[in-house]
Design an enzyme around this catalytic site. Structure first.
Site, mmCIF file in Angstrom:
data_model
loop_
_atom_site.group_PDB
_atom_site.id
_atom_site.type_symbol
_atom_site.label_atom_id
_atom_site.label_comp_id
_atom_site.label_asym_id
_atom_site.label_seq_id
_atom_site.Cartn_x
_atom_site.Cartn_y
_atom_site.Cartn_z
ATOM 1 N N GLU A 38 0.864 -1.177 0.000
ATOM 2 C CA GLU A 38 0.000 0.000 0.000
ATOM 3 C C GLU A 38 0.902 1.229 0.000
ATOM 4 O OE1 GLU A 38 -2.741 0.353 3.333
ATOM 5 O OE2 GLU A 38 -2.856 2.513 3.077
ATOM 6 N N ARG A 42 1.281 10.119 0.895
ATOM 7 C CA ARG A 42 1.851 11.062 1.850
ATOM 8 C C ARG A 42 3.190 11.606 1.371
ATOM 9 N NH1 ARG A 42 0.794 7.364 6.995
ATOM 10 N NH2 ARG A 42 2.313 8.733 7.980
ATOM 11 N N THR A 66 -4.218 6.434 1.953
ATOM 12 C CA THR A 66 -4.398 7.844 2.349
ATOM 13 C C THR A 66 -5.310 8.600 1.390
ATOM 14 O OG1 THR A 66 -2.000 7.690 2.791
ATOM 15 C CG2 THR A 66 -3.125 9.633 3.595
ATOM 16 N N LYS A 126 -11.146 -0.973 6.336
ATOM 17 C CA LYS A 126 -9.931 -0.761 7.118
ATOM 18 C C LYS A 126 -10.355 -0.250 8.499
ATOM 19 C CE LYS A 126 -6.091 2.555 7.265
ATOM 20 N NZ LYS A 126 -5.046 3.193 6.441
#
Ligand code: ELE
Length: 203
Positions: A38, A42, A66, A126
């Protein structure tokens, strides 16, 4: 693809600052027996990194993390992301993720948020931030009323705490940064990452 939750006991969550690190990182994970990554949004290099992994190391299933806006969903999909992960879920973001046709895991932290996802027909999510939001004890309690929810807890999980999550009936896999921490990526310590991947694959 089978469910994202069934690819590996652990999904390595990474921050890639330099896109040149993407391919060696992907190869180190594969060499350690972890077939998934993943890449979080960021860093500025994240989309380029996703594109490089998708084209140069297609055996590794590359997802994006994100995600908070529909624009990001579009950009990550164009870059070649094979699955989508968000820390939470707004209606616009959920619509955008669903429209791609790709597997996606929206972030949830409360029972009502899980029920809102079930209302949309989403059963895989998640759980974020896992350790701060209640950890394994919380998830064990949730499995009673919501047994149809399957989760990927992420946030504050370590190699030591991962087994407590993986033992739960409603946990398919966990996410964590410990396999490929940012400093190991910056240092190009692919041997350490491969070793951590090997240990994670055996969990
Ligand atoms: O950026 C996101 O969307 C995230 O998913 C944040 C992650 O949960 C952490 O990056 C996991 O990091 P650790 O807590 O160090 O394992």
């Amino acid at each position: 693809m089978s469910s994202v939750l069934d690819l590996s006991p652990v999904i390595p969550v990474v921050v890639i600052r330099d896109a040149d690190d993407a391919v060696p990182l992907a190869r180190a994970l594969l060499a350690g027996g972890v077939p998934v990554i993943e890449v979080t949004l960021r860093s500025k290099a994240a989309l380029a990194a996703i594109e490089l992994i998708a084209t140069e190391v297609p055996e590794l299933v590359v997802g994006v993390g994100t995600l908070t806006t529909p624009d990001q969903v579009e950009a990550a999909t164009k870059a070649g992301a094979k699955f989508l992960i968000s820390p939470g879920g707004t209606p616009r973001l959920l619509d955008a993720m669903a429209e791609t046709g790709l597997p996606y895991l929206p972030g949830v932290a409360t029972v009502s948020e899980m029920m809102a996802m079930l209302d949309r027909g989403i059963t895989e999510m998640k759980f974020f931030p896992a350790s701060a939001a209640g950890g394994p004890e919380y998830l064990r309690a949730v499995a009673g009323p919501l047994p149809q929810v399957r989760l990927c807890p992420t946030g504050g999980i370590t190699e030591a705490s991962a087994p407590d999550y993986l033992a739960l009936s409603n946990v398919g896999c966990v996410g964590g940064s410990w396999i490929a921490p940012t400093n190991a990526i910056v240092d190009g310590d692919w041997a350490a990452i491969e070793a951590a991947a090997k240990a994670a694959a055996a969990l």
